[in-house]
Design an enzyme around this catalytic site. Structure first.
Site, PDB file in Angstrom:
ATOM      1  N   ARG A   1      11.672  -2.819  10.522  1.00 37.48           N
ATOM      2  CA  ARG A   1      10.799  -2.219  11.534  1.00 37.48           C
ATOM      3  C   ARG A   1      10.563  -3.224  12.655  1.00 37.48           C
ATOM      4  NH1 ARG A   1       5.574  -0.008   8.467  1.00 37.48           N
ATOM      5  NH2 ARG A   1       4.530  -1.260  10.020  1.00 37.48           N
TER       6      ARG A   1
ATOM      7  N   ARG B   1      11.299  -6.457   4.037  1.00 37.42           N
ATOM      8  CA  ARG B   1      11.001  -5.021   4.003  1.00 37.42           C
ATOM      9  C   ARG B   1      11.965  -4.239   4.883  1.00 37.42           C
ATOM     10  NH1 ARG B   1       5.024  -2.642   4.785  1.00 37.42           N
ATOM     11  NH2 ARG B   1       5.108  -3.381   6.918  1.00 37.42           N
TER      12      ARG B   1
ATOM     13  N   ARG C   1      -0.357  -9.301  13.299  1.00 35.22           N
ATOM     14  CA  ARG C   1      -0.882  -8.226  12.442  1.00 35.22           C
ATOM     15  C   ARG C   1      -1.781  -8.791  11.347  1.00 35.22           C
ATOM     16  NH1 ARG C   1       4.211  -5.241  10.538  1.00 35.22           N
ATOM     17  NH2 ARG C   1       2.812  -3.705   9.635  1.00 35.22           N
TER      18      ARG C   1
ATOM     19  N   LYS D   1       0.829  -1.216   0.000  1.00 36.59           N
ATOM     20  CA  LYS D   1       0.000   0.000   0.000  1.00 36.59           C
ATOM     21  C   LYS D   1       0.858   1.260   0.000  1.00 36.59           C
ATOM     22  CE  LYS D   1      -2.166  -0.618   3.938  1.00 36.59           C
ATOM     23  NZ  LYS D   1      -1.608  -1.880   4.441  1.00 36.59           N
TER      24      LYS D   1
ATOM     25  N   ARG E   1      -9.062   1.151   9.329  1.00 40.05           N
ATOM     26  CA  ARG E   1      -8.691  -0.244   9.542  1.00 40.05           C
ATOM     27  C   ARG E   1      -9.768  -0.991  10.316  1.00 40.05           C
ATOM     28  NH1 ARG E   1      -2.661   0.578   9.164  1.00 40.05           N
ATOM     29  NH2 ARG E   1      -1.657  -1.434   9.360  1.00 40.05           N
TER      30      ARG E   1
END
Ligand code: AMP
Length: 209
Positions: free
Chosen positions: A156, A123, A167, A13, A88
């Protein structure tokens, strides 16, 4: 154009939001980036949000709704915006409606869970500006250094494997119902996330035309 990007964490996203932002010249608003910035700056909101974020849970609705209310009131949102990571939950979507915000399109980037897990492990995110990279698909020009601001690019904390599973659960339980919410009003467009980021971008722009 007022847009919402939906999708699991790691579906891409953020990258698509950046590209739409460049092309349409409307701001990309990431509640995740705003919250991370507050955590870094040690604000009251950041302190409240940190434990939720670190554990892969959602920050309480009233906190993020407050953030969005303030952000959408800024001048640069007058011609439209891209929401990346908000709403969300159904109450967050209802809050947007109650603010009188009219959403034109909702694009959901669809990526199966197995691929999400593989992607998130690669990532890397800039600690300073939040720009997102990937060790295979979207490398920085110089190892560990952000192309945009020169900041440090790292994994992260909430991208650690144990947190990603939580998540994803949260995404399926609380965020996926938003697809039905926006489908009812005919605003939902599904985009299959592709192996190549550019291919996903092409499909995303097709959905916006
Ligand atoms: P993101 O960078 O969008 O993956 O967001 C990182 C984390 O910030 C999430 O796992 C949540 O803890 C928090 N967060 C971001 N956006 C929201 C939201 N709209 N509602 C609740 N929590 C959020």
């Amino acid at each position: 154009m007022n847009l919402i990007l939906l999708g699991a964490p790691g579906a891409g996203k953020g990258t698509q939001a950046e590209r739409i932002c460049e092309k349409l010249n409307i701001p990309a608003i990431s509640t995740g980036n705003i919250i991370r910035e507050s955590v870094k700056n040690g604000t009251e909101m950041g302190r409240r949000a940190k434990s939720f974020m670190d554990e892969g849970r959602l920050v309480p609705d009233e906190v993020v709704i407050g953030i969005i209310k303030e952000r959408l009131a800024a001048d640069d949102c007058a011609n439209g915006f891209i929401l990346d990571g908000f709403p969300r939950t159904i109450p967050q979507a209802q809050a947007l409606d109650n603010m009188g915000v009219v959403i034109d399109r909702v694009v959901s980037i669809e990526v199966p869970d197995e691929r999400i897990v593989a992607r998130i492990s690669g990532r890397r995110v800039c600690k300073d500006c939040g720009a997102s990279y990937h060790i295979e698909y979207k490398k920085t020009a110089k190892d560990g250094v952000c192309d945009k601001c020169g900041g440090e690019v790292a994994l992260r904390k909430d991208d650690a494997p144990g947190t990603v599973a939580e998540r994803l659960n949260v995404h399926h339980e609380q965020t996926e119902p938003l697809k039905a919410y926006y489908e009812k009003s005919g605003k939902l467009y599904l985009v299959e996330g592709q192996e190549e980021i550019d291919d996903t971008t092409r499909l995303t722009f097709e959905a916006l035309n």
